[in-house]
Design an enzyme around this catalytic site. Sequence first.
Site, mmCIF file in Angstrom:
data_model
loop_
_atom_site.group_PDB
_atom_site.id
_atom_site.type_symbol
_atom_site.label_atom_id
_atom_site.label_comp_id
_atom_site.label_asym_id
_atom_site.label_seq_id
_atom_site.Cartn_x
_atom_site.Cartn_y
_atom_site.Cartn_z
ATOM 1 C CD1 TRP A 70 -1.952 -2.247 2.154
ATOM 2 C CD2 TRP A 70 -2.931 -1.426 0.283
ATOM 3 N NE1 TRP A 70 -2.942 -3.064 1.849
ATOM 4 C CE2 TRP A 70 -3.696 -2.637 0.712
ATOM 5 C CE3 TRP A 70 -3.549 -0.760 -0.807
ATOM 6 C CZ2 TRP A 70 -4.736 -3.063 -0.077
ATOM 7 C CZ3 TRP A 70 -4.238 -1.364 -1.330
ATOM 8 C CH2 TRP A 70 -5.133 -2.505 -0.977
ATOM 9 C CB ALA B 299 1.956 12.835 6.223
ATOM 10 C CG LEU C 117 -24.882 17.952 -7.866
ATOM 11 C CD1 LEU C 117 -24.559 18.820 -6.739
ATOM 12 C CD2 LEU C 117 -23.545 17.700 -8.830
ATOM 13 N N GLY C 118 -28.472 14.796 -6.879
ATOM 14 C CA GLY C 118 -29.376 13.833 -7.314
ATOM 15 C C GLY C 118 -28.552 12.862 -8.299
ATOM 16 C CD GLU D 58 -0.061 9.619 6.067
ATOM 17 O OE1 GLU D 58 0.478 9.663 7.310
ATOM 18 O OE2 GLU D 58 0.598 9.576 5.073
ATOM 19 C CB THR E 143 -8.005 3.320 10.479
ATOM 20 O OG1 THR E 143 -7.974 2.873 11.655
ATOM 21 C CG2 THR E 143 -7.247 2.270 9.675
HETATM 22 C C1 LIG Z 1 -4.317 4.401 -1.119
HETATM 23 C C2 LIG Z 1 -3.410 3.921 0.001
HETATM 24 C C3 LIG Z 1 -2.152 4.573 0.149
HETATM 25 C C4 LIG Z 1 -1.221 4.385 1.202
HETATM 26 N N1 LIG Z 1 0.077 4.844 1.156
HETATM 27 C C5 LIG Z 1 0.713 4.435 2.141
HETATM 28 C C6 LIG Z 1 2.259 4.719 1.908
HETATM 29 O O1 LIG Z 1 2.734 5.457 0.979
HETATM 30 N N2 LIG Z 1 3.128 4.312 2.726
HETATM 31 C C7 LIG Z 1 2.852 3.430 3.822
HETATM 32 O O2 LIG Z 1 3.409 2.766 4.711
HETATM 33 N N3 LIG Z 1 1.531 3.186 3.993
HETATM 34 C C8 LIG Z 1 0.515 3.649 3.046
HETATM 35 N N4 LIG Z 1 -0.964 3.080 3.061
HETATM 36 C C9 LIG Z 1 -1.319 2.111 4.157
HETATM 37 C C10 LIG Z 1 -1.987 2.745 5.169
HETATM 38 O O3 LIG Z 1 -1.331 3.543 6.015
HETATM 39 C C11 LIG Z 1 -2.706 1.519 6.165
HETATM 40 O O4 LIG Z 1 -3.533 1.047 5.131
HETATM 41 C C12 LIG Z 1 -3.568 1.836 7.401
HETATM 42 O O5 LIG Z 1 -2.518 2.109 8.220
HETATM 43 C C13 LIG Z 1 -4.315 0.784 7.904
HETATM 44 O O6 LIG Z 1 -3.783 -0.442 7.832
HETATM 45 P P1 LIG Z 1 -4.519 -1.745 7.166
HETATM 46 O O7 LIG Z 1 -4.989 -1.436 6.058
HETATM 47 O O8 LIG Z 1 -3.381 -2.969 7.304
HETATM 48 O O9 LIG Z 1 -5.755 -2.096 8.095
HETATM 49 P P2 LIG Z 1 -5.476 -2.841 9.370
HETATM 50 O O10 LIG Z 1 -4.457 -2.508 10.147
HETATM 51 O O11 LIG Z 1 -5.590 -4.382 9.062
HETATM 52 O O12 LIG Z 1 -7.055 -2.404 10.035
HETATM 53 C C14 LIG Z 1 -8.488 -2.857 9.480
HETATM 54 C C15 LIG Z 1 -9.352 -2.497 10.484
HETATM 55 O O13 LIG Z 1 -9.162 -2.974 11.790
HETATM 56 C C16 LIG Z 1 -9.310 -1.696 12.598
HETATM 57 N N5 LIG Z 1 -8.336 -1.928 13.628
HETATM 58 C C17 LIG Z 1 -6.906 -2.326 13.700
HETATM 59 N N6 LIG Z 1 -6.652 -2.212 14.940
HETATM 60 C C18 LIG Z 1 -7.449 -1.900 15.778
HETATM 61 C C19 LIG Z 1 -7.535 -1.757 17.066
HETATM 62 N N7 LIG Z 1 -6.565 -2.088 17.797
HETATM 63 N N8 LIG Z 1 -8.717 -1.532 17.819
HETATM 64 C C20 LIG Z 1 -9.831 -1.224 16.943
HETATM 65 N N9 LIG Z 1 -9.798 -1.313 15.411
HETATM 66 C C21 LIG Z 1 -8.659 -1.799 15.256
HETATM 67 C C22 LIG Z 1 -8.871 -0.295 11.941
HETATM 68 O O14 LIG Z 1 -9.161 0.796 12.405
HETATM 69 C C23 LIG Z 1 -9.468 -0.899 10.378
HETATM 70 O O15 LIG Z 1 -10.768 -0.480 10.513
HETATM 71 C C24 LIG Z 1 -1.651 3.402 2.112
HETATM 72 C C25 LIG Z 1 -3.019 2.898 1.999
HETATM 73 C C26 LIG Z 1 -4.060 3.229 1.085
HETATM 74 C C27 LIG Z 1 -5.267 2.770 1.156
#
Ligand SMILES: Cc1cc2nc3c(=O)[nH]c(=O)nc-3n(C[C@H](O)[C@H](O)[C@H](O)COP(=O)(O)OP(=O)(O)OC[C@H]3O[C@@H](n4cnc5c(N)ncnc54)[C@H](O)[C@@H]3O)c2cc1C
Length: 392
Positions: A169, A250, A346-347, A371, A373
């Site tokens: 990602w 960021a 905007l429907g 950055e 969630t």
């Molecule tokens: C388009 C895009 C660009 C990105 N660019 C970068 C980048 O340049 N560099 C980089 O390093 N990363 C990047 N990311 C990664 C991004 O930072 C991660 O997707 C984000 O930190 C969440 O990690 P995950 O997707 O593995 O979700 P997970 O950590 O698997 O989480 C999934 C769900 O579980 C919830 N959750 C997790 N732990 C807990 C907890 N303890 N208690 C309650 N809920 C919890 C989360 O809130 C979420 O809803 C990017 C992501 C996207 C989508």
Amino acid sequence: MTLSIYTFPDHFLVDELLNKEHLIIRSAVRDWVDRSVRPIVEKASQQHVFPVHLVREMGDLGVLGSFIPQEYGGAGLDQIAYGVIMTELERGDSGIRSAASVQSSLVMYPIFRFGSEAQRRKYLPKLATGEMIGAFGLTEPDHGSDPGSMITRMEERGDHFLLNGAKMWITNASICDMSVVWAKDEAGVIRGLIVERGMEGFTTPETGNKWSLRASVTGELVFSDVRIPKENVLPNINGLKGPLMCLNSARYGIAWGAVGAAIDCYDTAVRYALERKQFGKPIAAFQLTQRKLAEMLTEITKAQLLAWRLGVLRNDDRATPGQISMAKRNNVHMALQVAREARQILGAMGITGDFPIMRHMMNLESVITYEGTHDIHLLITGEEITGIGAFH
Ligand SMILES: Cc1cc2nc3c(=O)[nH]c(=O)nc-3n(C[C@H](O)[C@H](O)[C@H](O)COP(=O)(O)OP(=O)(O)OC[C@H]3O[C@@H](n4cnc5c(N)ncnc54)[C@H](O)[C@@H]3O)c2cc1C
């Protein structure tokens, strides 16, 4: 001062909190976004293409590493200027703002803050012009919200380290010239490394099939026995604090950026509501439409003030991670809500690419996840309130 016909909703005269330099910078970025981003970004998004030429243009404009001192190629501007720039870029598209955020806060910032003088001189000027594109590798396939559990490893081998693992990602992965990567050493301490394209064993497959941030490149950084010269290690940082400090920079920019996406949706909805007639009058005349617009403007105004105040605190080096986290969460959530309300106004037209709303809404689904969630930021605030960490 500006060529743009666009007027920013400024219900609480927040502009009066900005200085002349901020307003000049905003005009320049606004003009550029109107001229170079808006005319092409809808098509780029539909075609799932990052308009990579915009990176050099952003470099020419001085928005890459705007807060990095001039002697390293930056513009030497303050934190409010950085925020104002992010708002304007994201009014264009979150993907374009993401490219600028990554380059500025996640690549240039750590090299400036934690790098050696030689690293600063080697990379920062080229990153500032956009001659070089950087990426930031923290997230892994199995470690997102919990980056401290990362498994990417660096092992000392005489004059170099051997790097193994994978990041997922990653914005700009497949087009990056270099990447700031976070990995654990033999003692389990997180270290920052600069990995350059062309190093043997370093590959960057692109991630396709995204419905969000389609005008932005996302991919993987894969390391298979990559030899990293010792001079590519960031010497002045150890531990998770390093990437978290980058993320703070960021996230701060995102708090301002999301306001730009919200404003574009709001502005589009107001114009449409005044023109579109149903039941013999503009839909803007219906109380339910006015309620939507009033609530949107209220939330935008609150977010503007939150971002501005955070900028003041950051200029004084007083902003806490918890404050930054709160502003990022609130403002991105606000923008997503505004986008949803605007789309309803905007429907059917709201679902088309003739208007920017659906694109912003889809983009913001990434912004609310990356950055940190939305829920992770709630837990950060929850811990501040209660003193009890609820992460584990
Ligand atoms: C388009 C895009 C660009 C990105 N660019 C970068 C980048 O340049 N560099 C980089 O390093 N990363 C990047 N990311 C990664 C991004 O930072 C991660 O997707 C984000 O930190 C969440 O990690 P995950 O997707 O593995 O979700 P997970 O950590 O698997 O989480 C999934 C769900 O579980 C919830 N959750 C997790 N732990 C807990 C907890 N303890 N208690 C309650 N809920 C919890 C989360 O809130 C979420 O809803 C990017 C992501 C996207 C989508």
